[in-house]
Design an enzyme around this catalytic site. Structure first.
Site, mmCIF file in Angstrom:
data_model
loop_
_atom_site.group_PDB
_atom_site.id
_atom_site.type_symbol
_atom_site.label_atom_id
_atom_site.label_comp_id
_atom_site.label_asym_id
_atom_site.label_seq_id
_atom_site.Cartn_x
_atom_site.Cartn_y
_atom_site.Cartn_z
ATOM 1 N N ASP A 1 40.846 14.396 11.778
ATOM 2 C CA ASP A 1 41.245 15.078 12.057
ATOM 3 C C ASP A 1 40.391 16.148 12.669
ATOM 4 O O ASP A 1 40.682 17.053 13.732
ATOM 5 C CB ASP A 1 41.123 16.050 10.870
ATOM 6 C CG ASP A 1 39.540 15.552 10.599
ATOM 7 O OD1 ASP A 1 38.535 14.895 10.747
ATOM 8 O OD2 ASP A 1 39.307 17.283 9.220
ATOM 9 N N SER A 2 39.842 15.402 13.899
ATOM 10 C CA SER A 2 39.145 15.635 14.644
ATOM 11 C C SER A 2 40.562 16.203 16.253
ATOM 12 O O SER A 2 39.334 16.151 17.193
ATOM 13 C CB SER A 2 38.445 13.967 15.818
ATOM 14 O OG SER A 2 38.651 13.073 15.434
ATOM 15 N N ASP B 1 43.517 10.989 8.049
ATOM 16 C CA ASP B 1 42.914 12.113 7.520
ATOM 17 C C ASP B 1 43.615 12.842 6.530
ATOM 18 O O ASP B 1 44.192 13.180 7.655
ATOM 19 C CB ASP B 1 42.130 12.870 8.567
ATOM 20 C CG ASP B 1 40.582 12.025 8.567
ATOM 21 O OD1 ASP B 1 39.915 11.688 7.977
ATOM 22 O OD2 ASP B 1 39.292 12.578 9.609
ATOM 23 N N LYS C 1 42.250 9.056 4.025
ATOM 24 C CA LYS C 1 40.637 9.442 4.558
ATOM 25 C C LYS C 1 40.041 10.774 3.669
ATOM 26 O O LYS C 1 40.872 11.696 4.233
ATOM 27 C CB LYS C 1 40.062 8.964 6.006
ATOM 28 C CG LYS C 1 38.492 9.463 5.954
ATOM 29 C CD LYS C 1 37.338 8.436 7.244
ATOM 30 C CE LYS C 1 38.106 9.869 8.695
ATOM 31 N NZ LYS C 1 37.211 10.936 8.506
ATOM 32 N N GLU D 1 36.794 12.953 2.765
ATOM 33 C CA GLU D 1 35.081 13.736 2.652
ATOM 34 C C GLU D 1 34.317 14.124 1.888
ATOM 35 O O GLU D 1 35.135 14.408 0.551
ATOM 36 C CB GLU D 1 35.483 15.274 3.679
ATOM 37 C CG GLU D 1 35.881 14.584 5.283
ATOM 38 C CD GLU D 1 35.037 15.216 6.520
ATOM 39 O OE1 GLU D 1 34.669 16.576 5.720
ATOM 40 O OE2 GLU D 1 35.676 15.385 7.297
ATOM 41 N N GLU E 1 28.774 8.782 8.012
ATOM 42 C CA GLU E 1 28.653 9.671 9.874
ATOM 43 C C GLU E 1 27.018 9.845 9.431
ATOM 44 O O GLU E 1 26.875 10.517 8.422
ATOM 45 C CB GLU E 1 29.753 10.293 9.524
ATOM 46 C CG GLU E 1 29.541 11.203 11.440
ATOM 47 C CD GLU E 1 30.617 12.367 11.489
ATOM 48 O OE1 GLU E 1 31.906 12.117 10.580
ATOM 49 O OE2 GLU E 1 30.870 12.981 12.589
HETATM 50 O O1 KIV Z 1 37.865 13.160 12.180
HETATM 51 C C1 KIV Z 1 37.342 12.187 13.018
HETATM 52 O O2 KIV Z 1 37.713 12.069 13.967
HETATM 53 C C2 KIV Z 1 36.773 10.876 11.902
HETATM 54 C C3 KIV Z 1 35.266 10.803 12.332
HETATM 55 C C4 KIV Z 1 34.503 11.284 13.259
HETATM 56 C C5 KIV Z 1 35.321 9.013 11.654
HETATM 57 O O3 KIV Z 1 36.864 11.582 11.188
#
Ligand code: KIV
Length: 269
Positions: A52-53, A91, A120, A122, A187
């Site tokens: 989600d970056s 994510d 993924k 958090e 992280e």
């Molecule tokens: O969203 C993302 O790119 C991430 C990485 C920073 C691990 O979660």
């Protein structure tokens, strides 16, 4: 020597577990579209994270919070359309896994429509992780710095520097493994703490700003290509410096991870 480099089939969750057993480091980069997905795939990157970056590096926001499940499904499908070998993790975005049922509905979209192999999320969300795993959905937990909680934390800061915080991260890591997570991203935590966690856990631990003692490394693609709009984080490295092409830079990252040459001390806390 890689056990899996020449594999013609798509990597699976058991291949990642076997890499940890064989002490083969796992290389991972983010990608959000088919062109970069194909490039990463042909360089041998083991895991592509549709992170989600993308809210920051693709959409230009100052956090990951505005990213929606529709965004994640769209970008995951783009990457998956180009992938042959790499394992794809996607994510669950902010507030899309508030309850186990929300998590199931949204994770199912990432697997069915996006063609992700794992989601993924958090935090030590034991209830959600256990429920998803029960439904047959592999989960990557993400501990340490949690970008979706930036408003609660008050910034993008190193986590686990004081003993109580470090103990909590270790306890959470053990708890997510017990709940059934198959992978853990750590992280921005001190390298010593991350190395200890990687040793204690049987699942692979992928670090970002967490030192070379992790079982693998992930970076945001645009950071390591030095094309991010903001400042490159200290834990990242400009792999374009001295590279002949983008593909060469990605190959250098892959080689450096496999050889445990990245991250160096200067990228660690
Ligand atoms: O969203 C993302 O790119 C991430 C990485 C920073 C691990 O979660």
């Amino acid at each position: 020597m890689s056990l899996y480099a020449d594999s013609l089939k798509t990597l699976s969750v058991t291949d990642l577990a076997a890499m940890k057993q064989a002490r083969e480091k796992i290389s991972c980069l983010t990608a959000y579209d088919a062109s970069f997905g194909a490039l990463l795939d042909r360089t041998g990157i083991d895991v592509i994270l549709v992170g989600d970056s993308l809210g920051m590096v693709i959409q230009g926001h100052d956090s990951t919070l505005p990213v929606t499940i529709e965004d994640m499904v769209y970008h995951t499908r783009c990457v998956a359309s180009a992938r042959k070998r790499a394992f794809i993790v996607s994510d669950l975005p902010f507030a899309s896994y508030a309850t186990p049922n929300d998590a199931l509905r949204n994770a199912a979209r990432l697997l069915q429509k996006g063609q992700a192999q794992m989601v993924k999320l958090e935090g030590a969300r034991i209830d959600v992780i256990g429920f998803l795993v029960e439904q047959g959905i592999p989960v990557c937990a993400h501990l340490g710095l949690l970008p979706q909680s930036v408003n609660r934390i008050g910034g993008y800061k190193v986590q686990g520097r004081d003993p109580a915080q470090a103990q909590k991260i270790l306890d959470d890591a053990l708890a997510v493994e017990r709940a059934g997570a198959n992978l853990l991203v750590l992280e921005c935590v001190p390298a010593l703490l991350a190395a200890g966690i990687a040793q204690k856990l049987s699942i692979p631990v992928i670090g970002i700003g967490a030192g070379v003692g992790c079982d693998g490394q992930v970076l945001v693609l645009y950071d390591m290509l030095n094309i991010g709009a903001g400042n490159r984080p200290r834990f990242s490295k400009n792999f374009m410096a001295g590279a002949e092409s983008i593909e060469d830079a990605v190959r250098q990252f892959h080689r450096a991870v496999k050889a445990a040459e990245f991250p160096a001390d200067e990228h660690c806390y």
